[in-house]
Motif scaffolding. Structure first.
Motif, short mmCIF file in Angstrom:
data_model
loop_
_atom_site.label_atom_id
_atom_site.label_comp_id
_atom_site.label_asym_id
_atom_site.label_seq_id
_atom_site.Cartn_x
_atom_site.Cartn_y
_atom_site.Cartn_z
N LEU A 44 0.79 -1.13 0.00
CA LEU A 44 -0.07 0.02 0.07
C LEU A 44 0.77 1.19 -0.07
N GLU A 45 2.15 1.12 0.51
CA GLU A 45 3.11 2.21 0.21
C GLU A 45 3.06 2.90 -1.09
N GLU A 46 2.97 2.20 -1.99
CA GLU A 46 3.21 2.60 -3.59
C GLU A 46 2.16 2.22 -4.43
N THR A 47 1.06 1.55 -3.87
CA THR A 47 -0.04 1.31 -4.66
C THR A 47 -1.19 2.08 -4.46
N LEU A 48 -1.93 2.73 -5.04
CA LEU A 48 -3.08 3.48 -5.03
C LEU A 48 -3.99 2.67 -5.45
N VAL A 49 -5.21 2.63 -4.49
CA VAL A 49 -6.20 1.58 -4.66
C VAL A 49 -7.46 2.55 -5.13
N VAL A 50 -7.95 2.54 -6.05
CA VAL A 50 -9.16 3.43 -6.53
C VAL A 50 -10.26 2.65 -6.51
N LEU A 51 -11.40 3.12 -6.02
CA LEU A 51 -12.79 2.60 -6.27
C LEU A 51 -13.49 3.43 -6.97
N ALA A 52 -14.23 3.25 -8.17
CA ALA A 52 -14.73 4.37 -8.88
C ALA A 52 -15.87 3.80 -9.56
N THR A 53 -16.87 4.63 -10.02
CA THR A 53 -18.00 4.50 -10.54
C THR A 53 -18.23 5.56 -11.36
N GLU A 54 -19.37 5.53 -12.35
CA GLU A 54 -19.34 6.45 -13.43
C GLU A 54 -20.44 7.58 -12.93
N PHE A 55 -21.27 7.20 -12.15
CA PHE A 55 -22.33 8.07 -11.45
C PHE A 55 -22.92 7.63 -10.18
N GLY A 56 -23.67 8.48 -9.27
CA GLY A 56 -24.43 7.79 -8.21
C GLY A 56 -25.70 7.37 -8.97
#
Lengths: 321, 428
Positions: free
Chosen positions: B325-337
């Motif tokens: 996790l030091e150098e890894t960006l975890v992204v949780l994304a979606t196109e809209f709500g």
């Protein structure tokens, strides 16, 4: 050439100076011309439309492809739909139908500039954006990178030849990050000795899964700018790791999956500059971890992997509706 | 006149793209890129992260029922709020395991987009530009590959697991920056190994034969492209023998860890993403669909959320234990709500005005919520984050040059995140 033949072969499209230029002047020059033609000090998007050379050059590719309106950026951008955010001119209505047709027909007929030479002068650069507040972690790295010139390609090649891929930690500087993914089995204590000329400028060093042993500790003392050291799943046992106490910038030490045990815990306790210490899957007793926590109150010590239980079967998940 | 380049088309077979990328890496092209003219003192990018695991929730994940709960609001419906490891940050009760790891993450509750239809929204999320017929824009992973290249010379820098139309793509960039697509994570990399009936000596013999044929062809038509194609096959054979192929093999993983990620393709995809990042792959997208909950929103979430909860919480724990996790960006994304109003089918409809995403690791501060919506989850009250801003933030974390223009084949200038500006307050 006979006059008749000349007429037949001559471009049939609109005259640039009489028909196209007025459209560009009215709708485009405010942003895409030199100041003498009413443009800004720096043209938007590095694009100027006030000389044939500038139009041909575009902003890194031709703005107009003679004979092919659909491949010409100039045409593409003015002809986009009214509501398209990329349409030119921005924040103003789309060009009138006859103006669009003039541009299209002129490009299609060969984009002949006639005798027009337009303005001289060079396209400038856009103003850089003002910097935002820089996070502390980056400020610290920038300070470390101060005065370190970027590596030359020959130096990078030298590092590659001993198994390391190198990239700058701070873009444009010689503060380095070294990895050896895919070459782990060729990297041993000797490879680390080969890094000696670069040791003072290495900030991030990934040696996970390599063949290094406790023989590397004395060598690591030279890495005065080391911030992040990853030795996971190597043969190191921690005998001699106290030399790391001299590395005042060391923030991250990853020893998971090594044989670093209780004997090394005392030395680890002296690494007060650490932000994170990774000790999962190491033969350390719970008491040693507790003692370490006391000695390193500012350090996050990760020594376990707590997994969620297997997911319950679907029928147990229903909300009470 | 055609100005398109048949070797640089986005719709080329992607295996070729992968092998081409491998070739680029081994030929040292990516090494050159690192020190190329693009990296100047004017670069304002950070570089807190080296890798990205991008979890895309396809269909539009309901913010009200996941990361932006509104206890007591009429619009809340059958979702309860539960406390998390992030002080004062509540999330939906269907994410109990994630709640235990929010000390590692920042929830962004002030996301907004201009696109309320799926394909347009997905395209905008992935590229930062609007979907249009005239041009294809690159997604973030392709920009990363373009600017910085990979960290492992024999693996592609950019992989997509369970992708679909308009997710990860090379756009107008050369096809070698396109993601290597993986359909089923449990089956690994198909056809990367020779069939059992073909032994190593046969491979070697065939390769010699191919080399001889290529040699003849090269002598007749000496061209850089022909040479590159020939080299690509050499690299393919190299890859078949590469020990790094093990990165794709989930069978090598501890059974306890495999189970913890969940048996669904998404969970196994997250595990594969971790393995790939461990081996120097830099951008992995994993897609989980099924969030388009127009009908029976709460029942659908009863089924979807546990898959996400199990996989994401395990991923965060697993990455953390390994120091990744030091150098890894975890992204949780979606196109809209989704609409705060519950429709007559007990569902929620598309809602671009306000929604939530999550970032963790890679220099992101932990245990926080950023931005806020009003008490019904309808309007952003504080610190709106546009899609280009979100992408600029990820690009900044990776140290990509936000200002550097790259030109499409038609000569138009584009930057990695368009007009977006990074939200630096999200970083520790």
């Amino acid at each position: 050439m006979s006059p008749l033949l000349f007429l037949l072969l001559a471009p049939q499209g609109p005259s640039f100076e009489q028909e196209v230029l007025p459209v560009l002047q009215e709708h485009c020059f405010r942003c895409h011309a030199s100041p003498e033609n009413g443009g800004p000090a720096q043209p938007k998007g590095r694009l100027r439309l006030d000389s044939p050379e500038q139009i041909r050059r575009g902003a890194g590719g031709e703005a107009v492809v003679a004979g092919y309106p659909e491949e010409s950026v100039l045409w593409e951008l003015v002809s986009l739909a009214e509501e398209d955010p990329d349409r030119m001119p921005p924040d103003r209505p789309r060009l009138a139908g006859e103006d669009l047709e003039t541009i299209r027909a002129w490009i299609e007929a060969g984009a002949d500039f006639g005798g027009w030479t337009g303005s001289r002068g060079e396209a400038g650069e856009e103003e850089p954006r003002p910097p935002a507040r820089t996070p502390d972690r980056i400020q610290e790295l920038q300070a470390l990178a101060e005065g370190l010139p970027p590596l030359t390609e020959a130096q990078a090649e030298k590092l590659r030849s001993v198994g390391f891929l190198v990239s700058p930690v701070v873009p444009g500087t010689g503060l380095l990050r070294l990895t050896c993914y895919g070459r782990e089995k060729t990297v041993n204590d000797d490879a680390l000795r080969a890094l000696r000329p670069f040791a003072p400028q290495i900030a991030v060093l990934h040696l996970g899964g390599t063949r290094v042993t406790d023989g590397i500790w004395p060598e690591l003392a030279r890495f005065e700018r080391l911030v992040h050291l990853d030795l996971h799943q190597t043969q190191v046992q921690g005998e001699g790791l106290q030399v790391l106490q001299g590395l005042s910038h060391l923030r991250v030490l990853n020893l998971y999956g090594t044989q670093v045990g209780d004997l090394a815990a005392a030395s680890l306790g002296g690494l007060t500059s650490l932000r994170s210490l990774y000790l999962w899957d190491c033969p350390l007793k719970e008491e040693s971890i507790e003692a370490l926590r006391k000695r390193l109150p500012g350090t996050r010590i990760i020594h376990s992997l707590e997994l969620p239980g297997p997911a319950p079967p679907a029928e147990d998940r229903r909300s009470g509706r | 006149m055609s100005r398109s380049d048949p070797f640089h088309r986005a719709d080329e077979p992607t295996r070729r793209a992968f092998l081409g990328q491998a070739a680029a890496g081994l030929l040292g092209v990516s090494g050159l890129a690192i020190f190329g003219p693009g990296v100047t003192a004017r670069t304002t990018s950070g570089g807190t992260a080296r890798n990205v695991i991008y979890l895309y929730m396809a269909g539009g994940m309901s913010h009200l029922d996941t990361l932006d709960v509104k206890p007591g609001a009429e619009t809340q419906g059958a979702t309860e709020a539960i406390p998390t490891q992030a002080e004062g940050v509540l999330i939906g009760h269907r994410l109990p395991n994630l709640a235990r790891h929010l000390d590692k993450a920042t929830v962004i509750r002030s996301m907004q987009t201009t696109q309320g239809a799926h394909e347009q929204g997905r395209y905008y999320l992935h590229t930062g530009y609007l979907l249009r017929g005239t041009i294809q824009h690159p997604s973030l992973g392709a920009w990363l590959a373009r600017f910085q290249g990979g960290d492992n010379p024999s693996l592609p820098p950019h992989v997509e697991i369970g992708g679909t139309r308009y997710t990860a793509q090379a756009g107008f960039l050369a096809s070698r920056f396109a993601p290597l697509p993986i359909g089923d994570p449990t089956r690994g990399l198909q056809s990367a190994r020779p069939p059992e009936s073909v032994d190593a000596s046969t491979v070697a013999r065939r390769q010699e034969l191919l080399a001889a044929m290529n040699q003849e062809f090269l002598e007749r038509r000496p061209s850089r492209r022909v040479r590159a194609a020939a080299e690509m096959y050499d690299q393919a054979v190299e890859l078949m023998r590469s020990e790094d192929l093990a990165a794709f093999d989930l069978g090598l993983e501890d059974e306890r860890i495999r189970e913890a990620y969940g048996s669904e393709a998404f969970g196994q995809g997250c595990l594969l993403a971790r393995r790939l990042v461990e081996h120097g792959v830099r951008f992995v997208e994993v897609v989980l669909g099924g969030w388009d909950t127009h009908v029976e929103n709460f029942e659908a979430l009863d089924e979807r959320c546990p898959i996400l909860d199990q996989a994401l919480s395990t991923l965060l724990a697993d990455l953390d234990a390994r120091g990744l996790l030091e150098e890894t960006l975890v992204v949780l994304a979606t196109e809209f709500g989704r609409t705060p109003r519950i429709n007559q089918n007990n569902g929620r409809d598309h809602y671009p005005q306000a929604f939530s995403c999550l970032l963790a690791g890679g220099g992101i501060a932990g245990g926080r919520a950023y931005g806020a919506t009003d008490p019904t989850g309808s309007e952003i009250l504080d610190s709106p984050v546009s899609i280009p801003d979100f992408n600029a933030t990820i690009a900044w974390a990776l140290g990509l040059p936000l200002e550097e223009q790259v030109f499409s084949e038609s000569g138009r200038p584009f930057t990695v995140a368009g007009k977006g500006r990074p939200v630096l307050d999200l970083f520790a």
